[in-house]
Design a protein around this motif. Structure first.
Motif, PDB file in Angstrom:
ATOM      1  N   ILE A 265       0.845  -1.205   0.000  1.00 47.21           N
ATOM      2  CA  ILE A 265       0.000   0.000   0.000  1.00 47.21           C
ATOM      3  C   ILE A 265       0.877   1.250   0.000  1.00 47.21           C
ATOM      4  CG2 ILE A 265      -1.635   1.347   1.392  1.00 47.21           C
ATOM      5  CD1 ILE A 265      -2.814  -1.407   2.283  1.00 47.21           C
ATOM      6  N   GLN A 266       1.968   1.221   0.784  1.00 40.39           N
ATOM      7  CA  GLN A 266       2.909   2.348   0.813  1.00 40.39           C
ATOM      8  C   GLN A 266       3.530   2.598  -0.559  1.00 40.39           C
ATOM      9  OE1 GLN A 266       5.632   1.126   3.897  1.00 40.39           O
ATOM     10  NE2 GLN A 266       4.338   1.901   5.559  1.00 40.39           N
ATOM     11  N   ARG A 267       3.681   1.502  -1.332  1.00 39.01           N
ATOM     12  CA  ARG A 267       4.260   1.635  -2.683  1.00 39.01           C
ATOM     13  C   ARG A 267       3.198   1.894  -3.740  1.00 39.01           C
ATOM     14  NH1 ARG A 267       7.032  -2.880  -0.491  1.00 39.01           N
ATOM     15  NH2 ARG A 267       9.248  -2.478  -0.200  1.00 39.01           N
ATOM     16  N   GLY A 268       1.946   1.985  -3.332  1.00 44.42           N
ATOM     17  CA  GLY A 268       0.864   2.245  -4.272  1.00 44.42           C
ATOM     18  C   GLY A 268       0.327   1.010  -4.968  1.00 44.42           C
ATOM     19  N   GLN A 269       0.721  -0.166  -4.477  1.00 45.42           N
ATOM     20  CA  GLN A 269       0.251  -1.428  -5.071  1.00 45.42           C
ATOM     21  C   GLN A 269      -0.920  -1.957  -4.229  1.00 45.42           C
ATOM     22  OE1 GLN A 269       1.564  -2.223  -7.933  1.00 45.42           O
ATOM     23  NE2 GLN A 269       2.989  -0.516  -7.669  1.00 45.42           N
ATOM     24  N   ILE A 270      -2.134  -1.639  -4.677  1.00 42.77           N
ATOM     25  CA  ILE A 270      -3.310  -1.978  -3.855  1.00 42.77           C
ATOM     26  C   ILE A 270      -3.924  -3.313  -4.276  1.00 42.77           C
ATOM     27  CG2 ILE A 270      -5.635  -1.236  -3.184  1.00 42.77           C
ATOM     28  CD1 ILE A 270      -4.627   1.656  -3.542  1.00 42.77           C
ATOM     29  N   PHE A 271      -4.157  -3.477  -5.568  1.00 41.24           N
ATOM     30  CA  PHE A 271      -4.894  -4.665  -6.013  1.00 41.24           C
ATOM     31  C   PHE A 271      -3.977  -5.882  -6.146  1.00 41.24           C
ATOM     32  CE2 PHE A 271      -7.608  -1.241  -7.899  1.00 41.24           C
ATOM     33  CZ  PHE A 271      -8.669  -1.420  -7.031  1.00 41.24           C
ATOM     34  N   ASP A 272      -3.469  -6.375  -5.040  1.00 37.62           N
ATOM     35  CA  ASP A 272      -2.751  -7.647  -5.080  1.00 37.62           C
ATOM     36  C   ASP A 272      -3.381  -8.596  -4.061  1.00 37.62           C
ATOM     37  OD1 ASP A 272      -1.802  -6.685  -2.664  1.00 37.62           O
ATOM     38  OD2 ASP A 272       0.229  -7.437  -2.968  1.00 37.62           O
TER      39      ASP A 272
ATOM     40  N   GLN B  35      14.462 -22.020 -23.713  1.00 35.65           N
ATOM     41  CA  GLN B  35      14.259 -21.141 -22.562  1.00 35.65           C
ATOM     42  C   GLN B  35      13.750 -19.761 -22.973  1.00 35.65           C
ATOM     43  OE1 GLN B  35      18.039 -21.408 -20.538  1.00 35.65           O
ATOM     44  NE2 GLN B  35      17.544 -23.363 -19.615  1.00 35.65           N
ATOM     45  N   ASN B  36      14.092 -19.330 -24.202  1.00 33.94           N
ATOM     46  CA  ASN B  36      13.625 -18.025 -24.670  1.00 33.94           C
ATOM     47  C   ASN B  36      12.319 -18.117 -25.442  1.00 33.94           C
ATOM     48  OD1 ASN B  36      15.834 -16.656 -23.560  1.00 33.94           O
ATOM     49  ND2 ASN B  36      17.094 -17.028 -25.373  1.00 33.94           N
ATOM     50  N   ALA B  37      11.781 -19.334 -25.545  1.00 35.77           N
ATOM     51  CA  ALA B  37      10.545 -19.528 -26.304  1.00 35.77           C
ATOM     52  C   ALA B  37       9.382 -18.740 -25.711  1.00 35.77           C
ATOM     53  CB  ALA B  37      10.187 -21.011 -26.371  1.00 35.77           C
ATOM     54  N   SER B  38       9.453 -18.462 -24.398  1.00 34.43           N
ATOM     55  CA  SER B  38       8.340 -17.756 -23.745  1.00 34.43           C
ATOM     56  C   SER B  38       8.226 -16.307 -24.205  1.00 34.43           C
ATOM     57  CB  SER B  38       8.517 -17.793 -22.224  1.00 34.43           C
ATOM     58  OG  SER B  38       9.685 -17.100 -21.868  1.00 34.43           O
ATOM     59  N   SER B  39       9.256 -15.782 -24.886  1.00 32.99           N
ATOM     60  CA  SER B  39       9.190 -14.388 -25.354  1.00 32.99           C
ATOM     61  C   SER B  39       8.191 -14.242 -26.499  1.00 32.99           C
ATOM     62  CB  SER B  39      10.568 -13.909 -25.803  1.00 32.99           C
ATOM     63  OG  SER B  39      11.021 -14.672 -26.890  1.00 32.99           O
ATOM     64  N   LYS B  40       7.925 -15.364 -27.209  1.00 32.56           N
ATOM     65  CA  LYS B  40       6.947 -15.330 -28.296  1.00 32.56           C
ATOM     66  C   LYS B  40       5.663 -15.966 -27.771  1.00 32.56           C
ATOM     67  CE  LYS B  40      10.622 -15.531 -31.706  1.00 32.56           C
ATOM     68  NZ  LYS B  40      11.426 -16.417 -32.556  1.00 32.56           N
ATOM     69  N   LYS B  41       4.855 -15.144 -27.141  1.00 31.49           N
ATOM     70  CA  LYS B  41       3.675 -15.656 -26.433  1.00 31.49           C
ATOM     71  C   LYS B  41       2.546 -16.005 -27.393  1.00 31.49           C
ATOM     72  CE  LYS B  41       4.281 -13.526 -21.879  1.00 31.49           C
ATOM     73  NZ  LYS B  41       5.626 -13.015 -21.959  1.00 31.49           N
ATOM     74  N   ALA B  42       1.796 -17.031 -27.014  1.00 32.62           N
ATOM     75  CA  ALA B  42       0.607 -17.415 -27.769  1.00 32.62           C
ATOM     76  C   ALA B  42      -0.481 -16.369 -27.542  1.00 32.62           C
ATOM     77  CB  ALA B  42       0.121 -18.788 -27.304  1.00 32.62           C
ATOM     78  N   LYS B  43      -1.448 -16.318 -28.476  1.00 32.88           N
ATOM     79  CA  LYS B  43      -2.558 -15.365 -28.341  1.00 32.88           C
ATOM     80  C   LYS B  43      -3.321 -15.599 -27.045  1.00 32.88           C
ATOM     81  CE  LYS B  43      -3.441 -14.517 -33.259  1.00 32.88           C
ATOM     82  NZ  LYS B  43      -4.404 -14.700 -34.372  1.00 32.88           N
ATOM     83  N   THR B  44      -3.448 -16.865 -26.655  1.00 28.36           N
ATOM     84  CA  THR B  44      -4.159 -17.204 -25.417  1.00 28.36           C
ATOM     85  C   THR B  44      -3.449 -16.609 -24.208  1.00 28.36           C
ATOM     86  OG1 THR B  44      -4.756 -19.292 -26.469  1.00 28.36           O
ATOM     87  CG2 THR B  44      -5.170 -19.116 -24.112  1.00 28.36           C
ATOM     88  N   GLU B  45      -2.097 -16.685 -24.195  1.00 23.45           N
ATOM     89  CA  GLU B  45      -1.326 -16.109 -23.087  1.00 23.45           C
ATOM     90  C   GLU B  45      -1.524 -14.600 -23.015  1.00 23.45           C
ATOM     91  OE1 GLU B  45       2.779 -17.849 -22.076  1.00 23.45           O
ATOM     92  OE2 GLU B  45       2.512 -18.334 -24.192  1.00 23.45           O
ATOM     93  N   ASN B  46      -1.458 -13.944 -24.177  1.00 27.00           N
ATOM     94  CA  ASN B  46      -1.636 -12.486 -24.209  1.00 27.00           C
ATOM     95  C   ASN B  46      -3.034 -12.099 -23.742  1.00 27.00           C
ATOM     96  OD1 ASN B  46       0.948 -11.838 -25.157  1.00 27.00           O
ATOM     97  ND2 ASN B  46       0.369 -12.273 -27.267  1.00 27.00           N
ATOM     98  N   PHE B  47      -4.028 -12.909 -24.133  1.00 29.82           N
ATOM     99  CA  PHE B  47      -5.401 -12.648 -23.705  1.00 29.82           C
ATOM    100  C   PHE B  47      -5.520 -12.736 -22.181  1.00 29.82           C
ATOM    101  CE2 PHE B  47      -9.230 -14.965 -22.250  1.00 29.82           C
ATOM    102  CZ  PHE B  47     -10.154 -13.938 -22.370  1.00 29.82           C
ATOM    103  N   ILE B  48      -4.921 -13.779 -21.584  1.00 30.01           N
ATOM    104  CA  ILE B  48      -5.010 -13.978 -20.145  1.00 30.01           C
ATOM    105  C   ILE B  48      -4.299 -12.844 -19.393  1.00 30.01           C
ATOM    106  CG2 ILE B  48      -4.249 -15.484 -18.242  1.00 30.01           C
ATOM    107  CD1 ILE B  48      -6.776 -16.419 -19.785  1.00 30.01           C
ATOM    108  N   THR B  49      -3.150 -12.403 -19.923  1.00 30.85           N
ATOM    109  CA  THR B  49      -2.416 -11.298 -19.288  1.00 30.85           C
ATOM    110  C   THR B  49      -3.269 -10.037 -19.264  1.00 30.85           C
ATOM    111  OG1 THR B  49      -0.340 -12.241 -20.080  1.00 30.85           O
ATOM    112  CG2 THR B  49      -0.273  -9.952 -19.359  1.00 30.85           C
ATOM    113  N   LYS B  50      -3.925  -9.728 -20.405  1.00 32.63           N
ATOM    114  CA  LYS B  50      -4.782  -8.539 -20.470  1.00 32.63           C
ATOM    115  C   LYS B  50      -6.011  -8.721 -19.579  1.00 32.63           C
ATOM    116  CE  LYS B  50      -3.420  -7.111 -25.108  1.00 32.63           C
ATOM    117  NZ  LYS B  50      -3.807  -7.044 -26.535  1.00 32.63           N
ATOM    118  N   PHE B  51      -6.585  -9.918 -19.604  1.00 34.13           N
ATOM    119  CA  PHE B  51      -7.773 -10.209 -18.810  1.00 34.13           C
ATOM    120  C   PHE B  51      -7.494 -10.004 -17.320  1.00 34.13           C
ATOM    121  CE2 PHE B  51     -10.125 -13.327 -16.270  1.00 34.13           C
ATOM    122  CZ  PHE B  51     -11.432 -12.991 -16.584  1.00 34.13           C
ATOM    123  N   ALA B  52      -6.308 -10.471 -16.867  1.00 35.95           N
ATOM    124  CA  ALA B  52      -5.949 -10.382 -15.448  1.00 35.95           C
ATOM    125  C   ALA B  52      -5.875  -8.937 -14.962  1.00 35.95           C
ATOM    126  CB  ALA B  52      -4.615 -11.088 -15.205  1.00 35.95           C
ATOM    127  N   ARG B  53      -5.476  -8.036 -15.864  1.00 39.85           N
ATOM    128  CA  ARG B  53      -5.356  -6.614 -15.486  1.00 39.85           C
ATOM    129  C   ARG B  53      -6.706  -6.008 -15.112  1.00 39.85           C
ATOM    130  NH1 ARG B  53      -1.736  -4.743 -20.598  1.00 39.85           N
ATOM    131  NH2 ARG B  53       0.095  -6.033 -20.172  1.00 39.85           N
TER     132      ARG B  53
END
Length: 706
Positions: A143-150, A302-320
């Motif tokens: 909260i002191q750092r401004g991170q509320i929604f965790d 190990q670097n394969a995760s840098s090229k994310k699937a559409k589903t991963e990108n959707f979940i990241t945006k959804f979580a926000r």
């Protein structure tokens, strides 16, 4: 202008997937950062800095961001330690769980035994602080750092809210079960991390460096090109090289997925990652560790995760948006009904709102989805299939057209002279000699087969006016005679009267001083695995299978008929293949993906142009690894079937987790809003569902074998 630089950072102690996505987003906002990708599975943050002079200041800024979100996480630059266990963080039992056990005991005593009201409250409060003190401290810091929604803040609000409305046992119990759930979730994440790490455990631990008569055990990156290393039975070959002494059987399964050992002897090339089975080998190193096969494969996976699937990108945006939406919905539930509804109690509606808060963390999705894709990529690599990103793994689900290059892909690419037929006064040996001299400057497999058959020294001084005519053949003066060696197009171009031959193989026509002199038939054997590959793809529902070849129409059609290929384009020049790929793209009636499968040697433009480029038989081929999106490390085209099966099962498991997680959370939110769900169900919908989703994601590691 200074060059950009790439830096890899390990985030030790990173266990919050939701926080990981926030850290990645904030690091990408740094002005000096070109791109940043945080792999939650390996805890590796890969950052490309625009100006290498600003690397130090950028790392400092990254540390500040990480500290803001996860103060306990330690940021270190990645250093490779050659061990087998990987970088799996271990929870300190004493520090984490002794206070929790004491708190749980006090809680049970307070629930079972009869005490005065204030003593009971004191016991509940003491147990709450012992069990959830760490979470309370984290929430205040955030909260002191401004991170509320965790999740820490939400859990604290929910449990303190339970205390505020007199639900003391439930407030403590929810915190206790949340902590147990988090512990189980971390165990599951670490277990899956370890499984994936062990799946790709091809990094060598050491090298036995030979200097004179002395043998010293060193790290592989300390060995230079030209150094000699000793590989004993049971050891991994640490670097690529050529055997200069000894013979043995080597296990190539870690790179190729093949279970049958391969025999190697003096003069053979061996690659890092092979396991020596029985003999002692002395190997002359041909590549430094950073350029070795094992290093390139590990970096790719190990670097394969840098090229994310559409589903991963959707979940990241959804979580926000998911967490704030649920929190504000909870606020509305707590305040609006008691104001507008008769006989509505604030305490009842606040309790319902607290249920919302407990369910509001999207951890189940944010953790399990990347684990699923990374596990699929790891499982594929174990089978000798390198998939360069989640986007390509997901794309393999939608394949509707597969284009195979013929030579070296469906056929062995090992050409043999099977027939020599002379016409006129020139005999067979003279005909072969003229053909060999004409082909002596060419690296084409057909030229090599003629030279192999001739098997005599070529005296270059005899060759004058050498001219290679693209797509036709060769024109040269040999011992004062004008020699033409090539296909029927060359004969027609030079107006030579010849006899057109219909043979199973490539026909090379020869003319001497404008007179037709005969022909040579060269045949390329079809791989045993090719027919299985075509049948397997059709059984998966992929019915548009095409073959490209530079061979003549007759040979191409015979091979296509034998293998059951739907469409053939023959007599293609290298540049024609790109045009044909583009033409096939335009002809597609669906939005499915077009896959091109080639041997990776001269197919780079086509591999790059296709939706998904698959390089086959690319063990040790740097060009193929660079040009393609998927690399099959063996000469088996049927491994494409495995790749598609892995992709389909990965997608199935990922969507199981999405539907299961959102479904359970949605049901609990609805039941909570109408007063039927308690905070117990809410805890299950949060940590319980996350745990089950992670365990389900781990199933993807078992794919691709059948």
């Amino acid at each position: 202008m200074s060059a950009s630089s790439k830096v890899e950072l390990i985030l030790e102690g990173l266990d919050c997937a939701n926080c990981a996505s926030k850290i990645e987003a904030k690091v990408n906002e740094i002005g000096d950062v070109k791109s940043a990708n945080l792999n939650f599975v390996t805890k590796t943050l890969t950052v490309e800095v625009k100006d290498n002079k600003k690397t130090k200041s950028t790392i400092s800024a990254i540390k500040n961001i990480v500290n803001r979100y996860e103060p306990h996480v330690v940021v270190k630059e990645k250093i490779y330690h050659y061990n087998k266990k990987g970088n799996i963080a271990k929870n300190s039992f004493k520090r984490e769980f002794i206070p929790m056990i004491i708190g749980a005991v006090i809680f049970i005593i307070a629930v079972i035994l009869k005490f005065s009201f204030w003593l009971k409250i004191s016991l509940f409060l003491a147990s709450y602080l012992l069990i959830g003190g760490k979470i309370l401290f984290k929430a205040i810091k955030n909260i002191q750092r401004g991170q509320i929604f965790d999740e820490n803040f939400l859990m604290v609000i929910a449990t303190i809210g339970a205390f505020a409305i007199g639900e003391y046992p439930e407030g403590v119990a929810v915190m206790l079960f949340y902590q147990i759930g988090e512990f189980m979730q971390n165990l599951a994440v670490n277990k899956s991390r370890k499984s994936i790490t062990e799946l790709m455990d091809i990094r060598p631990d050491y090298a036995n460096l030979k200097t004179g008569e002395k043998i010293e055990k060193v790290l592989p990156d300390k060995v230079k090109i030209g150094d000699l290393i000793i590989v004993k039975p049971g050891e991994k070959i640490p670097l690529d090289g050529i055997i200069v002494e000894g013979e043995s059987m080597v296990d190539t399964a870690a790179l190729t997925g093949e279970s049958i050992p391969r025999k190697v002897k003096k003069g053979n090339e061996v690659l890092s990652g092979f396991v020596n089975k029985n003999g002692v080998l002395t190997v002359k190193v041909s590549k430094e560790f950073g350029e070795s096969t094992v290093s390139k494969i590990l970096n790719l996976v190990q670097n394969a995760s840098s090229k994310k699937a559409k589903t991963e990108n959707f979940i990241t945006k959804f979580a926000r948006y998911y967490t704030p939406f649920v929190v504000f919905s909870a606020l509305a539930i707590a305040l609006i009904p008691p104001i507008f509804l008769n006989n509505a109690k604030f305490s009842d509606w606040i309790y319902r709102a607290l249920v919302f808060l407990v369910v509001s963390c999207p951890c189940a999705l944010v953790v399990s989805i990347p684990l699923g894709f990374f596990g699929g990529i790891g499982g594929a690599s174990k089978n000798g299939i390198l998939i360069k990103g989640g986007n390509y793994l997901e794309g393999l689900n939608d394949v509707d057209t597969v284009v195979f290059d013929k030579t070296g892909t469906l056929t062995k690419g090992v050409f043999k002279v099977v027939e020599i037929r002379e016409k006129g006064s020139i005999n067979k040996s003279e005909l072969l000699e003229y053909a060999a001299y004409a082909e002596s400057y060419s690296n084409h497999p057909i030229a090599k087969s003629i030279l192999k058959k001739y098997d005599k020294e070529i005296i270059k001084e005899y060759i004058k006016n050498y001219n290679e005519i693209s797509g036709c053949g060769i024109k040269a003066t040999i011992r004062g005679k004008e020699i033409l060696v090539g296909n029927d197009k060359l004969m027609e171009r030079e107006k030579i009267r010849y006899e057109k031959i219909n043979a199973f193989g490539t026909v090379v026509y020869i003319a001497v001083d404008k007179q037709y002199a005969g022909y040579i038939v060269i045949s390329d054997e079809i791989k045993k695995d090719s027919e299985r590959a075509i049948k397997g793809l059709k059984s998966l529902g992929i019915n548009n299978i095409v073959m490209f070849t530079g061979d003549n129409k007759n040979v191409a059609n015979k091979i296509a008929e034998k293998l059951g290929i739907d469409k053939v384009y023959s007599e293609l020049l290298p540049q024609d293949k790109v045009e044909k790929i583009e033409s096939l793209e335009r002809e597609k009636k669906t939005k499915g993906k077009l896959v091109f499968v080639g041997d990776g040697i001269n197919d780079a433009p086509v591999l790059a142009r296709a939706d998904i480029g698959v390089a086959m038989g690319a063990l040790g081929s740097d060009a193929a690894i660079e040009a393609s999106d998927v690399v099959i490390m063996t000469d088996e085209p049927s491994k494409l079937i495995n790749a598609i099966k892995i992709a389909r099962r990965t997608k199935k498991i990922v969507w199981q987790n999405i539907i299961f997680s959102l479904g359970i959370k949605g049901i609990v939110l609805l039941l909570g809003a109408i007063g039927y769900a308690t905070m117990w169900e809410a805890v299950f919908a949060d940590v319980g569902v996350a745990l089950l989703a992670i365990l389900n994601a781990m199933r993807v590691l078992r794919v691709g074998i059948d």
